[in-house]
Scaffold this active site. Sequence first.
Site, short mmCIF file in Angstrom:
data_model
loop_
_atom_site.label_atom_id
_atom_site.label_comp_id
_atom_site.label_asym_id
_atom_site.label_seq_id
_atom_site.Cartn_x
_atom_site.Cartn_y
_atom_site.Cartn_z
N HIS A 126 0.83 -1.22 0.00
CA HIS A 126 0.00 0.00 0.00
C HIS A 126 0.86 1.27 0.00
CE1 HIS A 126 -3.16 -2.66 2.23
NE2 HIS A 126 -3.14 -2.90 0.93
N CYS A 367 -2.83 -9.97 4.91
CA CYS A 367 -2.73 -9.47 3.53
C CYS A 367 -1.46 -8.67 3.30
CB CYS A 367 -3.95 -8.62 3.20
SG CYS A 367 -5.47 -9.56 3.31
N PHE A 368 -0.62 -8.53 4.30
CA PHE A 368 0.72 -7.96 4.15
C PHE A 368 0.71 -6.54 3.56
CE2 PHE A 368 0.76 -12.56 3.00
CZ PHE A 368 0.92 -12.99 4.30
N CYS A 369 -0.32 -5.77 3.85
CA CYS A 369 -0.42 -4.39 3.32
C CYS A 369 -0.34 -4.40 1.79
CB CYS A 369 0.67 -3.48 3.88
SG CYS A 369 0.72 -3.42 5.66
N ALA A 370 -0.86 -5.46 1.20
CA ALA A 370 -0.88 -5.54 -0.27
C ALA A 370 -2.23 -6.14 -0.67
CB ALA A 370 0.28 -6.39 -0.77
#
Length: 443
Positions: A126, A367-370
Amino acid sequence: MFDVEAIRSLFPITAQRFPILGKSEPEPVIYFDHGASTHPPQPVLDIYVNFLQHSYSNIHRASHYLSQIATEQFEHVTTEILSFIGGDADANTVIKTNNTTSALDLAAHIMSSVQGITLVTLLEHHSNDLPHRRRGEIAHVEILSDGTIDYGDLELKLQAHQVKLVALTGASNTTGFMPDLDRVARLAHAYGARILVDAAQLLAHKKIDVKPNDDPAHIDFLAAAGHKAYAPFGSAFLFGPKDMCNSAPPYIPGGGTVVFVTDSDALYMRSPDRHEGGTPNIAGAVALAASLNFLEGIGMENIRAHERELTERAIAGLSNIDGIRVLGHPDPSLRLGVISFVVEGVPDVIVSQILNAEAAIATRSGCFCAQPYIQRLLALNADEIRGRFLAGEIIQPEGAVRATIGIFNTESEVDELIRMAGVIGEHGWKGTYRMPSGCSAFI
Ligand code: ALA
């Protein structure tokens, strides 16, 4: 020669032990969360602590001995970073920031006065997407079903729009996929655009070469941080072209950024000081330089070879287990040791809890900031999830479990991860685990 046991002995964290369900004695941590943050080795800690003990002082502001020493050490960080990434000091600048997010946001700020749109790939964290959305128009570059970049779509979008910047990761924090940066840079430059690389995951794992500024494959902007490269938290940088960084308005106007201020006007310094408002994390920057030096001492090619071998082993072992799917392209030459997987019928957050409680294996889930990337990899219905959030439901959208490999990991640690994943795949865990309070999973 790469001696993993000798390297392990330099990392105090490898001696840390934690309780394991069903065992009477604590066991050493198996750390597979390097993608989030790496640990400093003793030589880096020594330099860090030595700075705090013997050189601690503010920089650029006084003529006393301590300030002179601290300033000199802080300035040296730039030289170390430029040498590590192959950057030309005459044409470029290195601006110190606190984390990769602020470095990427600074790049978006510097580019904001340039006409045109920004292309952002759907692989991005993100932090390499939202700052560009905030600064103007963007278009997303599609990905293929194997999680790699759609280079054809990139070229079509470069043809269709007036593009000022192509923003992409050097290595995905979700699948480890490494785009062909040479190819993207050449393409972007052929259409008059610049390229910004988020090197947060890449910096400590594979040699980076930004190339001379007049090379068609030159990387114009590159952002990365120390806490993913074996330095302590709080120090990062943006590499970028001097002319653009000197002409952009100061990022955070304030102390350290000005030449002269009157009641009605301020004359600003050139980059990097222009954009480094306030006291920087001086000790952190010194430690970042030390960690790059540490990595160079071991050799980036050796590090890459070791981690690639472990990645290949982990992907092969996990993919062999019924009900486990490893996300992304399987070819280890295309990826770093960032291995995200899903276990059929078991929520990612529960898998991560079991690995921790029953084997002291540290992974990350979610979601690993993705999120846009995960939505595509898992074929999630983003509109439905968004609607449920807007309706006030407390939900935990489906994600993956991520094991990230670092310099001190071993074959036996990878084997233990595979063994435990097999146990989880067969629902053979010992403890009782719950979703975070109030959440329901999308499975
Ligand atoms: N950006 C970091 C990660 O990928 C925190 O885990």
